[in-house]
Write an enzyme that holds these catalytic residues in place. Structure first.
Site, PDB file in Angstrom:
ATOM      1  N   ASP A 152      32.026 -44.553   6.451  1.00 53.09           N
ATOM      2  CA  ASP A 152      31.604 -45.819   5.823  1.00 53.09           C
ATOM      3  C   ASP A 152      30.164 -45.784   5.325  1.00 53.09           C
ATOM      4  O   ASP A 152      29.470 -46.800   5.338  1.00 53.09           O
ATOM      5  CB  ASP A 152      31.788 -47.005   6.793  1.00 53.09           C
ATOM      6  CG  ASP A 152      33.187 -47.038   7.365  1.00 53.09           C
ATOM      7  OD1 ASP A 152      34.112 -46.833   6.571  1.00 53.09           O
ATOM      8  OD2 ASP A 152      33.348 -47.237   8.577  1.00 53.09           O
ATOM      9  N   LYS A 191      30.223 -43.381   0.445  1.00 53.14           N
ATOM     10  CA  LYS A 191      30.465 -42.155  -0.338  1.00 53.14           C
ATOM     11  C   LYS A 191      31.199 -42.430  -1.647  1.00 53.14           C
ATOM     12  O   LYS A 191      30.932 -41.792  -2.652  1.00 53.14           O
ATOM     13  CB  LYS A 191      31.319 -41.161   0.480  1.00 53.14           C
ATOM     14  CG  LYS A 191      30.664 -40.687   1.750  1.00 53.14           C
ATOM     15  CD  LYS A 191      31.613 -39.814   2.547  1.00 53.14           C
ATOM     16  CE  LYS A 191      32.772 -40.542   3.145  1.00 53.14           C
ATOM     17  NZ  LYS A 191      32.466 -41.476   4.226  1.00 53.14           N
ATOM     18  N   GLY A 242      38.604 -45.412   3.466  1.00 55.28           N
ATOM     19  CA  GLY A 242      38.603 -46.531   2.525  1.00 55.28           C
ATOM     20  C   GLY A 242      37.345 -46.408   1.688  1.00 55.28           C
ATOM     21  O   GLY A 242      36.257 -46.701   2.169  1.00 55.28           O
ATOM     22  N   HIS A 243      37.472 -45.911   0.472  1.00 62.37           N
ATOM     23  CA  HIS A 243      36.307 -45.728  -0.393  1.00 62.37           C
ATOM     24  C   HIS A 243      36.271 -46.861  -1.418  1.00 62.37           C
ATOM     25  O   HIS A 243      37.160 -46.977  -2.251  1.00 62.37           O
ATOM     26  CB  HIS A 243      36.365 -44.364  -1.080  1.00 62.37           C
ATOM     27  CG  HIS A 243      36.226 -43.227  -0.109  1.00 62.37           C
ATOM     28  ND1 HIS A 243      36.478 -41.921  -0.419  1.00 62.37           N
ATOM     29  CD2 HIS A 243      35.856 -43.230   1.194  1.00 62.37           C
ATOM     30  CE1 HIS A 243      36.254 -41.161   0.656  1.00 62.37           C
ATOM     31  NE2 HIS A 243      35.886 -41.941   1.642  1.00 62.37           N
ATOM     32  N   GLN A 245      35.614 -39.831   5.874  1.00 67.40           N
ATOM     33  CA  GLN A 245      34.982 -40.027   7.193  1.00 67.40           C
ATOM     34  C   GLN A 245      33.536 -39.520   7.181  1.00 67.40           C
ATOM     35  O   GLN A 245      32.902 -39.580   6.155  1.00 67.40           O
ATOM     36  CB  GLN A 245      35.815 -39.379   8.313  1.00 67.40           C
ATOM     37  CG  GLN A 245      37.132 -40.097   8.594  1.00 67.40           C
ATOM     38  CD  GLN A 245      38.239 -39.747   7.627  1.00 67.40           C
ATOM     39  OE1 GLN A 245      38.468 -38.603   7.348  1.00 67.40           O
ATOM     40  NE2 GLN A 245      38.922 -40.741   7.105  1.00 67.40           N
TER      41      GLN A 245
HETATM   42  P1  IMP Z   1      41.895 -41.857  12.965  1.00 69.43           P
HETATM   43  O1  IMP Z   1      41.176 -41.068  11.904  1.00 69.43           O
HETATM   44  O2  IMP Z   1      42.735 -42.977  12.401  1.00 69.43           O
HETATM   45  O3  IMP Z   1      42.664 -40.980  13.895  1.00 69.43           O
HETATM   46  O4  IMP Z   1      40.798 -42.605  13.872  1.00 69.43           O
HETATM   47  C1  IMP Z   1      39.914 -41.896  14.747  1.00 69.43           C
HETATM   48  C2  IMP Z   1      38.538 -42.541  14.754  1.00 69.43           C
HETATM   49  O5  IMP Z   1      37.912 -42.332  13.496  1.00 69.43           O
HETATM   50  C3  IMP Z   1      38.567 -44.072  14.960  1.00 69.43           C
HETATM   51  O6  IMP Z   1      37.425 -44.452  15.688  1.00 69.43           O
HETATM   52  C4  IMP Z   1      38.469 -44.609  13.535  1.00 69.43           C
HETATM   53  O7  IMP Z   1      37.933 -45.917  13.489  1.00 69.43           O
HETATM   54  C5  IMP Z   1      37.538 -43.578  12.908  1.00 69.43           C
HETATM   55  N1  IMP Z   1      37.737 -43.455  11.460  1.00 69.43           N
HETATM   56  C6  IMP Z   1      38.720 -42.812  10.815  1.00 69.43           C
HETATM   57  N2  IMP Z   1      38.554 -42.893   9.491  1.00 69.43           N
HETATM   58  C7  IMP Z   1      37.418 -43.566   9.293  1.00 69.43           C
HETATM   59  C8  IMP Z   1      36.685 -43.936   8.115  1.00 69.43           C
HETATM   60  O8  IMP Z   1      37.048 -43.625   6.964  1.00 69.43           O
HETATM   61  N3  IMP Z   1      35.543 -44.630   8.320  1.00 69.43           N
HETATM   62  C9  IMP Z   1      35.091 -44.947   9.578  1.00 69.43           C
HETATM   63  N4  IMP Z   1      35.728 -44.624  10.689  1.00 69.43           N
HETATM   64  C10 IMP Z   1      36.888 -43.926  10.547  1.00 69.43           C
END
Ligand code: IMP
Length: 425
Positions: free
Chosen positions: A16, A19, A43-44, A221
């Site tokens: 977040d 990017k 989520g971009h 991420q």
């Molecule tokens: P997962 O990627 O859904 O398995 O989530 C694992 C961890 O990564 C959790 O704490 C999510 O909130 C975090 N996470 C996954 N994708 C994002 C992102 O795009 N932005 C922020 N946090 C993320």
């Protein structure tokens, strides 16, 4: 002919960082934008004029004239991709010619989304629930399915076999993956291969490079969520660092030129896991409201914290960042004081209290450290600045302190959500 190159854009915190906007801003200089990790957990957000578009799987170059590759390292949910494409079609026609999909990319099965919730109830990570972890895990177990498998005769049987297996093993609610869900999934897989060109990620990228094309590799991420170098186990399941570009696209290291590392002027985290310098109270509320710190994918409130320079230096190092980019500096406009972390203090058995500026991503250690804070006066109205010569002195002091700690000069500061609100430094 001149050989092409790859520049990378990735996040240096817990995701977040903004990017999407940076990729959207840089895109006009590139021939191809390629996503190399993650899936619809990302989520971009792109903001242009009065319009807003949130992308989850499609690269953020889709509003330009560039080709957009969903690379081998990505996990794709065909149903969520279809919804996303419907949204993009409001702004961009002819997507068929603009989006290419790697045949090596993994498919997220409906059962993987249920498994995600099942595992999360055990581990309490606060995942996005999009089936990301189980899909990467199934791939490592060699029971996952790839885009190229959709063409194969036994595709449906393999999906049903895996679904039934997990259903029985975990005693999952049967109706949650009923025949309608599976039929919709098969229809959307069919839609995917009929509507987009399916390519070999490595052949496509290497041949583009040999034709002199320049590629922007877009990460999802952030480095501190990297599956190995992040704050494990509170991480995602894919590589989020520069090394992941090689395995996520299928290229060698010499193709990589610039690495744009994106970080916010403060920190946020969504989901569970330690974050030194986490904030509460009035300033936290200000940052969440002004910065609109709510997950673009899940809508969850993000947890705010002060900028952690110990973690940032680590992220710069493990990614080989050449071009750091600070985002959302305008969100700190008008605060009476801002802070950063430049050191951690923690107690070690037998050795007393230790001070360190070396980041260790061990979640247990991080939840124990006491951050040593530095205080700065904040600035007013950075949002209205268009040129670096007009940057307030307070911002310049903050910037110099950061540069001294991370050892690399900042290249851009973003001072608003619109694609025009960015200042080269
Ligand atoms: P997962 O990627 O859904 O398995 O989530 C694992 C961890 O990564 C959790 O704490 C999510 O909130 C975090 N996470 C996954 N994708 C994002 C992102 O795009 N932005 C922020 N946090 C993320």
């Amino acid at each position: 002919m001149k050989k092409g190159k790859i520049d990378v854009v990735l996040g240096l915190q817990w995701g977040d960082e903004g990017k999407g906007k940076i990729v959207d801003f840089l895109t006009p200089d590139y021939d191809i934008v390629a996503r190399w990790n993650g899936g619809p957990n990302a989520g971009h957000t792109l903001i242009f004029g009065d319009n807003k578009l949130v992308l989850h799987t499609v690269p953020s170059g889709v509003l330009g004239k560039q080709l957009n590759l969903i690379g081998a390292g990505v996990v794709i949910d065909p149903t969520s991709l279809k919804r996303e494409v419907d949204d993009i079609l409001k702004f961009q026609m002819n997507l068929k010619d603009l989006i290419l999909i790697a045949e090596e990319a993994s498919i997220i099965l409906p059962v993987s989304k249920l498994l995600d919730k099942e595992f999360d109830s055990l581990l309490v990570l606060g995942t996005t629930g999009r089936g990301i972890g189980p899909t990467y895990a199934n791939h490592a177990l060699r029971i996952g399915l790839l885009v190229r498998d959709i063409y194969k005769q036994d595709f449906k049987n393999r999906v049903l076999k895996i679904t039934n297996y997990f259903n029985a093993y975990f005693d999952l609610e049967e109706e949650a993956i009923d025949s309608d869900t599976i039929e919709e999934f098969f229809r959307d897989c069919d839609w995917l291969i009929k509507n987009f060109e399916i390519v070999s990620s490595s052949s496509f990228v290497n041949s583009a490079l040999s034709q002199g094309k320049i590629i922007l590799a877009e990460g999802a991420q952030g480095a501190l969520l990297d599956t190995r170098f992040g704050t494990y186990p509170y991480v995602t399941s894919s590589p989020c660092i520069t090394g992941g570009v090689l395995t996520g696209l299928g290229v060698g290291p010499h193709a990589i030129d610039r690495v744009y590392g994106v970080f916010k002027a403060y920190c946020t985290r969504v989901g569970n896991g330690p974050m030194p310098g986490e904030m509460n109270g009035k300033k936290a509320k200000h940052i969440c409201e002004v910065g609109q710190e709510f997950g673009a994918t899940t809508g969850r409130a993000r947890r705010p914290g002060w900028l952690d320079l110990v973690a940032l230096k680590y992220a710069i190092e493990i990614n080989g960042v050449t071009h750091p980019v600070m985002t959302k500096a305008d969100v700190l406009d008008g605060l009476d004081e801002i802070q950063t972390i430049s050191e951690y203090q923690f107690s070690q058995n037998g050795s007393g209290v230790i001070h360190t500026n070396v980041f260790r991503p061990d979640a247990d250690i991080l939840s124990e450290v006491r951050p040593i804070m530095n205080k700065f006066p904040s600035w007013q109205n950075l949002k209205s600045v268009k040129d670096k010569k007009d940057l307030p002195i307070q911002f310049q002091q903050y910037r110099s302190f950061i540069e001294e700690k991370i050892g690399v000069p900042l290249k851009f500061v973003s001072n608003g959500p619109d694609r025009t609100e960015i200042i080269p430094l």
